[in-house]
Design an enzyme around this catalytic site. Structure first.
Site, PDB file in Angstrom:
ATOM      1  N   GLN A 117       0.804  -1.218   0.000  1.00 46.72           N
ATOM      2  CA  GLN A 117       0.000   0.000   0.000  1.00 46.72           C
ATOM      3  C   GLN A 117       0.844   1.278   0.000  1.00 46.72           C
ATOM      4  OE1 GLN A 117      -2.688  -1.830   3.218  1.00 46.72           O
ATOM      5  NE2 GLN A 117      -4.077  -0.428   2.183  1.00 46.72           N
ATOM      6  N   ASN A 127      -2.179 -10.873   8.295  1.00 47.43           N
ATOM      7  CA  ASN A 127      -3.084  -9.769   8.551  1.00 47.43           C
ATOM      8  C   ASN A 127      -4.484 -10.153   8.082  1.00 47.43           C
ATOM      9  OD1 ASN A 127      -3.742  -6.826   9.069  1.00 47.43           O
ATOM     10  ND2 ASN A 127      -4.411  -7.028   6.947  1.00 47.43           N
ATOM     11  N   GLU A 128      -5.464 -10.038   8.947  1.00 49.62           N
ATOM     12  CA  GLU A 128      -6.883 -10.233   8.622  1.00 49.62           C
ATOM     13  C   GLU A 128      -7.139 -11.374   7.624  1.00 49.62           C
ATOM     14  OE1 GLU A 128      -9.128  -6.837   7.556  1.00 49.62           O
ATOM     15  OE2 GLU A 128      -8.347  -5.605   9.193  1.00 49.62           O
TER      16      GLU A 128
END
Ligand code: BGC
Length: 421
Positions: free
Chosen positions: A21, A156-157
């Site tokens: 990101q 992550n998630e």
């Protein structure tokens, strides 16, 4: 006065990012491939954080942070199957040193959703050996970085990636469960326009969620075998479900709490030294309240973080809030959002929860996956033409909150604050 004592001196205050990101220049993974195919926006140079991390950490430091969460890009470390790139390890070592020099305690995430191209070509998380392949990568990274960082997150998630990739069809590999078209999820129609629809996808949601539980457990053992002192955790998004009145709604809320949170956490909590908690969503079945919305169209309910934290108390583990934040290009409600989030965390601590950190999402505006660069979550605004950084007013509100809640203010936080349990 009393407020100041709620947060322990070792509390970690900071913000989070993830490699794809913010770093820029990543071309060797499933997201970059999907962008080349026109299925998601191009990420390109993103925030050029790969080259500007020192400047960004200077900003974090100036904002009173004493910790920072970031992720390692798997496709940089293992560009070809089984071949590891030591130059990239050296890059992340420099990143960690830069954090240490600024007394920013690192929280390192090993996988924040992107799959190297070689593994994507073999099926990604659908590959039968995914847990072992992932564990090998994790152990390699930890073996090279464990002198500079003590807190590692495997995944992550895990559910978000499976839901978006195999149920909603908005993330690679863009598969969509037919009934989901009926659900009122804002923007989904546009975001999933490249997806294929198959009734089998819902089965995959369950099987792949299990694969990601196995991946965590396998990676946990592999890491502990080589570095037993390392704190290893998973970061999970707790979507809180509540209900009003109608007993049927209460049943549905209970089911969803189990389905969306405990079904996974039950499988991994024995192999997790803490619970890494992300909070974004709160659903009230039967409620007619119309909440104001973030720029993502999500309800503005930061205080709900209290319920999310209390919900995971049954695992009897320390909790690190590793993400919570809002898209707010005008910086109109972010300050209030942060105040209420910190208030919710403080309330949970007062009620017995062992919460040890809060990382706001995100330090910088960044690539918001299928939405591209329009949604702005940053404490720091990024001009994507000039790459200039501008600190938003809400970042100073967060800084003042940190200062008012920490008696140690900007003193060094010892790595031992991530103790294994
Ligand atoms: C993810 C981030 C994402 C944020 C906002 C979290 O679920 O970990 O990568 O940017 O949500 O959508």
């Amino acid at each position: 006065m009393q407020e100041k004592k709620v947060f322990p001196d070792t509390f970690l205050w900071g913000a989070a990012t993830s490699a794809y990101q913010v770093e820029g220049g990543i071309e060797n993974n499933d997201w970059a491939k999907s962008a080349r195919e026109g299925k998601v926006p191009v990420c390109g140079k993103a925030c050029d954080h790969y080259n500007r991390y020192e400047q960004d950490f200077d900003i974090a430091k100036s904002l009173g942070h004493n910790a920072h969460r970031f992720s390692i890009e798997w496709s940089r470390i293992e560009p070809e199957e089984g071949k590891f790139d030591d130059r990239e390890i050296e890059h992340y070592r420099s990143v960690l040193r830069a954090l240490r020099e600024r007394n920013l305690e690192p929280s390192v995430t090993l996988w924040h959703w992107t799959i190297p191209s070689w593994l994507d070509a073999k099926g990604g998380i659908e590959h039968k050996d995914f847990p072992e392949i992932f564990a090998r990568y994790c152990a390699y990274v930890v073996s090279r970085l464990s002198d500079l960082a003590t807190h590692f997150t495997t995944l992550n998630e895990p559910y978000s990636t499976v839901i978006n990739g195999w149920v909603r069809g908005t993330f690679p590999p863009f598969q969509r469960f037919p009934l989901i078209a009926l659900a009122r999820i804002p923007n989904d129609k546009e975001l999933s326009k490249n997806s294929t629809t198959d009734w089998g996808e819902i089965i995959k949601f369950f099987t792949l969620a299990n694969v990601l539980a196995r991946a965590h457990n396998t990676a946990y053992s592999a890491i502990k075998e080589i570095a037993p002192h390392i704190h290893v955790t998973v970061v999970f998004q707790v979507h809180y479900f509540n209900a009003h009145g109608n007993p049927f709604y209460k049943l549905v809320a209970k089911f969803q709490m189990w389905n969306m949170t405990h079904r996974y956490l039950k499988k991994i909590y024995k192999n997790s030294d803490s619970i890494g908690l992300n909070y974004y969503f709160y659903t009230d079945f039967g409620s007619k309240t119309n909440y104001p919305k973030t720029d993502m169209g999500w309800d503005l309910r930061p205080e709900g973080i209290y319920d999310a934290i209390m919900e995971v108390q049954r695992y009897n583990k320390p909790v690190y809030v590793e993400e919570c934040g809002c898209a707010d290009a005008k910086d109109a409600f972010r300050a209030d959002y942060i105040r209420k989030t910190v208030g919710g965390i403080g309330k949970a601590i007062k009620n017995g929860a062992d919460v040890r950190g809060f990382m706001y999402w995100s330090l910088l505006d960044n690539y918001e996956w299928a939405h591209g660069f329009d949604k702005r979550f940053g404490l720091v605004e990024v001009n994507y033409d000039t790459l200039e950084r501008t600190i938003r007013p809400s970042a100073f509100v967060y800084r003042d909150l940190i200062l008012s809640h920490s008696t140690q203010n900007m003193k060094k936080v010892q790595p031992s604050s991530f103790s294994s349990v």
